[in-house]
Design an enzyme around this catalytic site. Sequence first.
Site, PDB file in Angstrom:
ATOM      1  N   CYS A  34       0.773  -1.249   0.000  1.00 34.35           N
ATOM      2  CA  CYS A  34       0.000   0.000   0.000  1.00 34.35           C
ATOM      3  C   CYS A  34       0.804   1.299   0.000  1.00 34.35           C
ATOM      4  O   CYS A  34       0.792   2.049  -0.974  1.00 34.35           O
ATOM      5  CB  CYS A  34      -0.921   0.013   1.220  1.00 34.35           C
ATOM      6  SG  CYS A  34      -1.900  -1.482   1.448  1.00 34.35           S
ATOM      7  N   LYS A  46      -8.426   6.572   2.399  1.00 34.61           N
ATOM      8  CA  LYS A  46      -7.232   6.061   3.070  1.00 34.61           C
ATOM      9  C   LYS A  46      -6.019   6.930   2.755  1.00 34.61           C
ATOM     10  O   LYS A  46      -5.713   7.184   1.601  1.00 34.61           O
ATOM     11  CB  LYS A  46      -6.989   4.614   2.623  1.00 34.61           C
ATOM     12  CG  LYS A  46      -5.736   3.976   3.213  1.00 34.61           C
ATOM     13  CD  LYS A  46      -5.616   2.537   2.752  1.00 34.61           C
ATOM     14  CE  LYS A  46      -4.365   1.863   3.289  1.00 34.61           C
ATOM     15  NZ  LYS A  46      -4.280   0.440   2.921  1.00 34.61           N
ATOM     16  N   HIS A  70      -2.528   6.641   4.794  1.00 39.85           N
ATOM     17  CA  HIS A  70      -1.485   5.612   4.965  1.00 39.85           C
ATOM     18  C   HIS A  70      -0.102   6.086   4.529  1.00 39.85           C
ATOM     19  O   HIS A  70       0.715   5.306   4.034  1.00 39.85           O
ATOM     20  CB  HIS A  70      -1.876   4.336   4.210  1.00 39.85           C
ATOM     21  CG  HIS A  70      -1.269   3.102   4.813  1.00 39.85           C
ATOM     22  ND1 HIS A  70      -1.123   1.914   4.124  1.00 39.85           N
ATOM     23  CD2 HIS A  70      -0.741   2.870   6.037  1.00 39.85           C
ATOM     24  CE1 HIS A  70      -0.568   1.012   4.884  1.00 39.85           C
ATOM     25  NE2 HIS A  70      -0.318   1.561   6.064  1.00 39.85           N
ATOM     26  N   ASN A 118      -1.880  -2.350  -5.311  1.00 41.94           N
ATOM     27  CA  ASN A 118      -1.014  -3.532  -5.451  1.00 41.94           C
ATOM     28  C   ASN A 118      -1.885  -4.699  -5.855  1.00 41.94           C
ATOM     29  O   ASN A 118      -3.108  -4.579  -5.950  1.00 41.94           O
ATOM     30  CB  ASN A 118      -0.254  -3.843  -4.150  1.00 41.94           C
ATOM     31  CG  ASN A 118      -1.120  -3.832  -2.903  1.00 41.94           C
ATOM     32  OD1 ASN A 118      -1.027  -2.911  -2.082  1.00 41.94           O
ATOM     33  ND2 ASN A 118      -1.965  -4.832  -2.765  1.00 41.94           N
TER      34      ASN A 118
END
Length: 465
Positions: A71, A126, A128, A269
């Site tokens: 990620c 998200k 991250h 991914n």
Amino acid sequence: MLTRRNFIPMLASGGSMAGAQPRRPNIVIIVADDLGWNDVGYHGSRIQTPHLDRLAQEGVRLDQFYCCPVCSPTRAGLLTGRYPIRYGMMHWGIAPYDRHGLPAEERTLAAVLRDAGYTRRAAVGKWHLGHARREFHPLSHGFTSFYGYYNSAIDHFTLMRDGQRDWHRDWSPSTDQGYATDLIADEAIRFLKASSTAEPFFLYLAFDAPHIPLQAPEASLKPYRGWPEPRRTYAAMVTHMDHAIGRVLKALDDTGLAHDTVVLFLSDNGGDPNAGGDNRPFRGGKATTFEGGIRVPAILRWPRSLQGGRICKSPVRYIDVLPTMARLVGAAARGGKPLDGVDVWDQVRGTSTARPQSLYSFIGSVEREHLALMEDGWKLVRVGQTILRAGSESRAQVYLFRIDEDPFETRNLAGDNPKLVQKMLTKLRAFRALHPTHIPIHTGGDANRPPAWSPPKDWAVPEAG
């Protein structure tokens, strides 16, 4: 052919892909989380993705889109146009207890667009890319608004991670309730409805699905009754996300924005086969540098300027997104640091078949890492202890594939090409050495969690630190 050397002068002189344009395009980048190659309908999957299928029909399918194996690295490289190993973010995703993140000196696509006059730049979903310091926050990286969560693997219903609720609007905790995929789509639609056809905008829309924990609303599970777990819940999450993307695309249509909006869809991914993902016919999956881990579904649509219904066979890398988008808006892509990505717009629109530069891939820890280099039709994969450790070569697994002829990586040609193997290993060793020594390398998990660590209340970002 456009090169890095002549790219910036061309932009400075106002060069663009079609000369003078009535307005600069809106940009919407949609990121799925752990979506496998064989998990979309337009690749033949049994999972229902009608809205992504429509996007593929109306846009250009990027048949060789490459990202990182997990990620955070993909998101970092996507937004900076630089290999994330340069700033210590390529080895694994950001763990809840990690102290590092996307450094303030890295210039993101949001900052590029800010400097080009885009006044509304939203990050939704998200993040991250770090949460231990304010400099890692989206609002410190060129975005004007943020709605979503900092970590990965939150509970999709309670929005909790490690005992604390991880849901935010800008700097503050949000009390919104609901299924994360729906909340993310709702916010994106609010942003689009508040947008104007006279002023371009940037929306970075990063969904939570279908990343673990595998959780889906009951209504989304019903079409997959009888499917084995974890595939059933994974499929339900994908279809629910597809429906959410459909709502976002409808909002673009309803507001009259679709014609002037570049929409890029990708997965961060490959899918995780242990969590329901399917990357067939490619080898491997998430957290590997085989094709199944780094070659992902991707689509680009721009009704005003791009003929749809085509497949782009040229390789496109995640680090190519920033310089390509910069060209489309007539912006200077570089801010003091050299880019690893290049402009691939001509390849996407079919006016050039030139291949991009080499692709380097890396994931892992000192004790076990995956490295890969793809160039000139060849791909070398090395698995073992770190390539920087003396004596590690004798115990490493080395694979060499003629990737343009063997995309499923079935024939290891390393034994037949020892000189080429050594040449590519030398390049991989130099690439691996780029990782900053002050940032520890680990692959997450409880084994690396500091004994006294606990999450901050509501995952609040500290004022300083």
